[in-house]
Motif scaffolding. Structure first.
Motif, PDB file in Angstrom:
ATOM      1  N   VAL A  95     -23.572  -3.470   0.665  1.00 47.18           N
ATOM      2  CA  VAL A  95     -22.672  -2.731   1.556  1.00 47.18           C
ATOM      3  C   VAL A  95     -23.445  -2.121   2.718  1.00 47.18           C
ATOM      4  N   ARG A  96     -22.809  -2.172   3.888  1.00 45.61           N
ATOM      5  CA  ARG A  96     -23.400  -1.587   5.086  1.00 45.61           C
ATOM      6  C   ARG A  96     -22.530  -0.534   5.762  1.00 45.61           C
ATOM      7  N   GLY A  97     -21.273  -0.405   5.336  1.00 47.43           N
ATOM      8  CA  GLY A  97     -20.462   0.621   5.973  1.00 47.43           C
ATOM      9  C   GLY A  97     -19.015   0.597   5.544  1.00 47.43           C
ATOM     10  N   VAL A  98     -18.288   1.586   6.043  1.00 48.20           N
ATOM     11  CA  VAL A  98     -16.881   1.777   5.713  1.00 48.20           C
ATOM     12  C   VAL A  98     -16.105   2.023   7.007  1.00 48.20           C
ATOM     13  N   GLU A  99     -15.001   1.316   7.141  1.00 52.23           N
ATOM     14  CA  GLU A  99     -14.097   1.501   8.279  1.00 52.23           C
ATOM     15  C   GLU A  99     -12.822   2.172   7.780  1.00 52.23           C
ATOM     16  N   TYR A 100     -12.467   3.307   8.379  1.00 52.95           N
ATOM     17  CA  TYR A 100     -11.217   3.973   8.047  1.00 52.95           C
ATOM     18  C   TYR A 100     -10.085   3.331   8.846  1.00 52.95           C
ATOM     19  N   MET A 101      -8.977   3.037   8.179  1.00 53.91           N
ATOM     20  CA  MET A 101      -7.874   2.322   8.817  1.00 53.91           C
ATOM     21  C   MET A 101      -6.553   3.069   8.601  1.00 53.91           C
ATOM     22  N   THR A 102      -5.679   2.992   9.586  1.00 53.23           N
ATOM     23  CA  THR A 102      -4.359   3.622   9.495  1.00 53.23           C
ATOM     24  C   THR A 102      -3.291   2.633   9.054  1.00 53.23           C
ATOM     25  N   VAL A 137     -14.346  -2.004   3.493  1.00 54.71           N
ATOM     26  CA  VAL A 137     -15.761  -1.868   3.147  1.00 54.71           C
ATOM     27  C   VAL A 137     -16.482  -3.104   3.669  1.00 54.71           C
ATOM     28  N   TRP A 138     -17.474  -2.879   4.518  1.00 49.43           N
ATOM     29  CA  TRP A 138     -18.190  -3.976   5.163  1.00 49.43           C
ATOM     30  C   TRP A 138     -19.553  -4.169   4.521  1.00 49.43           C
ATOM     31  N   ALA A 139     -19.944  -5.425   4.377  1.00 54.61           N
ATOM     32  CA  ALA A 139     -21.221  -5.765   3.751  1.00 54.61           C
ATOM     33  C   ALA A 139     -21.969  -6.764   4.641  1.00 54.61           C
ATOM     34  N   GLU A 140     -23.124  -7.209   4.166  1.00 59.07           N
ATOM     35  CA  GLU A 140     -23.928  -8.164   4.931  1.00 59.07           C
ATOM     36  C   GLU A 140     -23.141  -9.443   5.233  1.00 59.07           C
ATOM     37  N   TYR A 141     -23.531 -10.091   6.331  1.00 51.64           N
ATOM     38  CA  TYR A 141     -22.931 -11.352   6.786  1.00 51.64           C
ATOM     39  C   TYR A 141     -21.447 -11.211   7.140  1.00 51.64           C
ATOM     40  N   GLY A 142     -20.988  -9.997   7.407  1.00 52.09           N
ATOM     41  CA  GLY A 142     -19.601  -9.801   7.793  1.00 52.09           C
ATOM     42  C   GLY A 142     -18.615  -9.833   6.649  1.00 52.09           C
ATOM     43  N   PHE A 173     -28.671  -4.918  -4.399  1.00 52.14           N
ATOM     44  CA  PHE A 173     -29.613  -3.980  -3.797  1.00 52.14           C
ATOM     45  C   PHE A 173     -29.627  -4.145  -2.274  1.00 52.14           C
ATOM     46  N   PRO A 174     -29.616  -3.039  -1.525  1.00 51.84           N
ATOM     47  CA  PRO A 174     -29.828  -1.666  -1.972  1.00 51.84           C
ATOM     48  C   PRO A 174     -28.567  -0.901  -2.392  1.00 51.84           C
ATOM     49  N   VAL A 175     -27.373  -1.362  -1.987  1.00 46.33           N
ATOM     50  CA  VAL A 175     -26.141  -0.624  -2.297  1.00 46.33           C
ATOM     51  C   VAL A 175     -25.005  -1.602  -2.550  1.00 46.33           C
ATOM     52  N   ARG A 176     -24.285  -1.385  -3.654  1.00 46.78           N
ATOM     53  CA  ARG A 176     -23.039  -2.103  -3.876  1.00 46.78           C
ATOM     54  C   ARG A 176     -21.974  -1.075  -4.231  1.00 46.78           C
ATOM     55  N   LEU A 177     -20.741  -1.391  -3.903  1.00 45.11           N
ATOM     56  CA  LEU A 177     -19.634  -0.529  -4.274  1.00 45.11           C
ATOM     57  C   LEU A 177     -19.116  -0.931  -5.645  1.00 45.11           C
ATOM     58  N   VAL A 178     -18.851   0.045  -6.502  1.00 46.49           N
ATOM     59  CA  VAL A 178     -18.234  -0.188  -7.802  1.00 46.49           C
ATOM     60  C   VAL A 178     -16.940   0.625  -7.852  1.00 46.49           C
ATOM     61  N   VAL A 179     -15.821  -0.071  -8.040  1.00 42.33           N
ATOM     62  CA  VAL A 179     -14.503   0.555  -8.187  1.00 42.33           C
ATOM     63  C   VAL A 179     -13.989   0.094  -9.554  1.00 42.33           C
ATOM     64  N   PHE A 181     -26.233   2.717   7.078  1.00 41.78           N
ATOM     65  CA  PHE A 181     -24.905   2.798   6.475  1.00 41.78           C
ATOM     66  C   PHE A 181     -24.015   3.532   7.471  1.00 41.78           C
ATOM     67  N   ARG A 182     -22.915   2.869   7.885  1.00 39.85           N
ATOM     68  CA  ARG A 182     -22.062   3.438   8.925  1.00 39.85           C
ATOM     69  C   ARG A 182     -20.679   3.770   8.386  1.00 39.85           C
ATOM     70  N   VAL A 183     -20.102   4.857   8.871  1.00 36.18           N
ATOM     71  CA  VAL A 183     -18.692   5.167   8.666  1.00 36.18           C
ATOM     72  C   VAL A 183     -18.068   5.253  10.048  1.00 36.18           C
ATOM     73  N   PHE A 184     -17.023   4.477  10.271  1.00 36.73           N
ATOM     74  CA  PHE A 184     -16.431   4.404  11.607  1.00 36.73           C
ATOM     75  C   PHE A 184     -14.935   4.148  11.481  1.00 36.73           C
TER      76      PHE A 184
END
Length: 210
Positions: free
Chosen positions: A167-174, A112-117, A149-155, A45-48
C-alpha cells in the motif's frame, strides 16, 4: 486488542468458517503481477482526495514506522477459498490515519492505492473498523516482500483482496468507485460471510454500474 468472529468462536466447541472456505495451515502467496522492490528513500504513504482541510498528508517510511503501533488478532479469508485463522497483525490502525488526516464530512468511501496503480475500494465504515489495520508485521515478524512488505492493508471482515499488499496511500471519496478487481468482475463489497465473491451477485445499491 480486537478479536474477530472466528477467533471468538474458537473459545467454544465449534470452529466456524465462512461458507465455501477451507482451513489453511500456513500462508500461501497469492498476488497479481511482480513483487515490487522496496526503495525506502522514495517510499511515501499519502492521504489525499476529500480531506477535511483540503490538503494531502504524506509520511516517509521512517515517519510511518514511528506512528502508534497496535496489534489485532484476526482471520484472513481469501476469495480463492482458503481461510487462515487467528493471526496477529501488527502495524498502524486505519483509525490512526483517519485521526491524523481526517476525511471531509461528506466522504463515504475510500480507494486504497498500492504499487503499480493497483487499487481497492472500501466503504468508509469498513475502512474505519476497529480491526482494520495497515499491517507491517504478522505474528511478531516483519512481513516478507511476497506478503506485502512494507505495508499491506488487512480488513478481516472482508475478503482479503479488499486489503491490498504494498500500500502507498488512501484516497477519500464522496462517491463509490470500483477498484482493480471490482472492475474485473469481483463483488464490490466482498463480505465472506455472505459469500460475496463476484459482481453478478450484487444487489441494487451494493456497487456502481460496471
Amino acid at each position: 486488542m480486537g478479536l474477530s468472529k472466528n477467533t471468538e468462536s474458537r473459545k467454544g466447541e465449534h470452529l466456524q468458517l465462512p461458507p465455501g472456505q477451507r482451513l489453511q495451515r500456513g500462508w500461501p502467496v497469492t498476488h497479481y503481477g511482480p513483487v515490487p522492490k522496496f526503495k525506502p528513500d522514495r517510499w511515501e504513504f499519502r492521504v489525499f482526495g476529500s480531506t477535511a482541510d483540503g490538503d494531502k498528508r504524506c509520511w516517509t517510511h521512517d515517519e510511518f514506522s514511528a506512528l502508534p503501533y497496535t496489534t489485532v488478532v484476526a482471520d484472513l479469508h481469501c476469495v480463492t477459498k482458503y481461510s487462515m485463522l487467528g493471526a496477529e497483525w501488527g502495524g498502524v490502525s486505519t483509525r490512526t490515519i483517519l485521526e491524523l488526516a481526517p476525511p471531509a464530512p461528506e466522504v463515504t468511501h475510500v480507494m486504497v492505492w498500492a504499487e503499480y496503480g493497483f487499487s481497492s475500494n472500501l466503504r468508509l465504515s469498513d475502512f474505519a473498523s476497529e480491526q482494520s489495520i495497515f499491517a507491517t508485521h504478522k505474528d511478531g515478524e516483519l512481513l516478507t516482500a511476497e506478503h506485502g512488505f512494507p505495508v499491506r492493508l488487512v480488513v478481516p471482515h472482508l475478503y482479503a483482496w479488499k486489503g491490498p499488499k504494498w500500500v502507498r496511500g488512501v484516497e477519500y471519496m464522496t462517491a463509490d468507485r470500483r477498484g482493480f478487481w471490482e472492475e474485473r468482475g469481483y463483488h464490490n463489497v466482498g463480505d465472506p460471510w455472505r459469500e460475496q465473491r463476484y459482481s453478478y451477485q450484487e444487489l441494487p445499491g451494493e456497487g456502481p454500474e460496471l
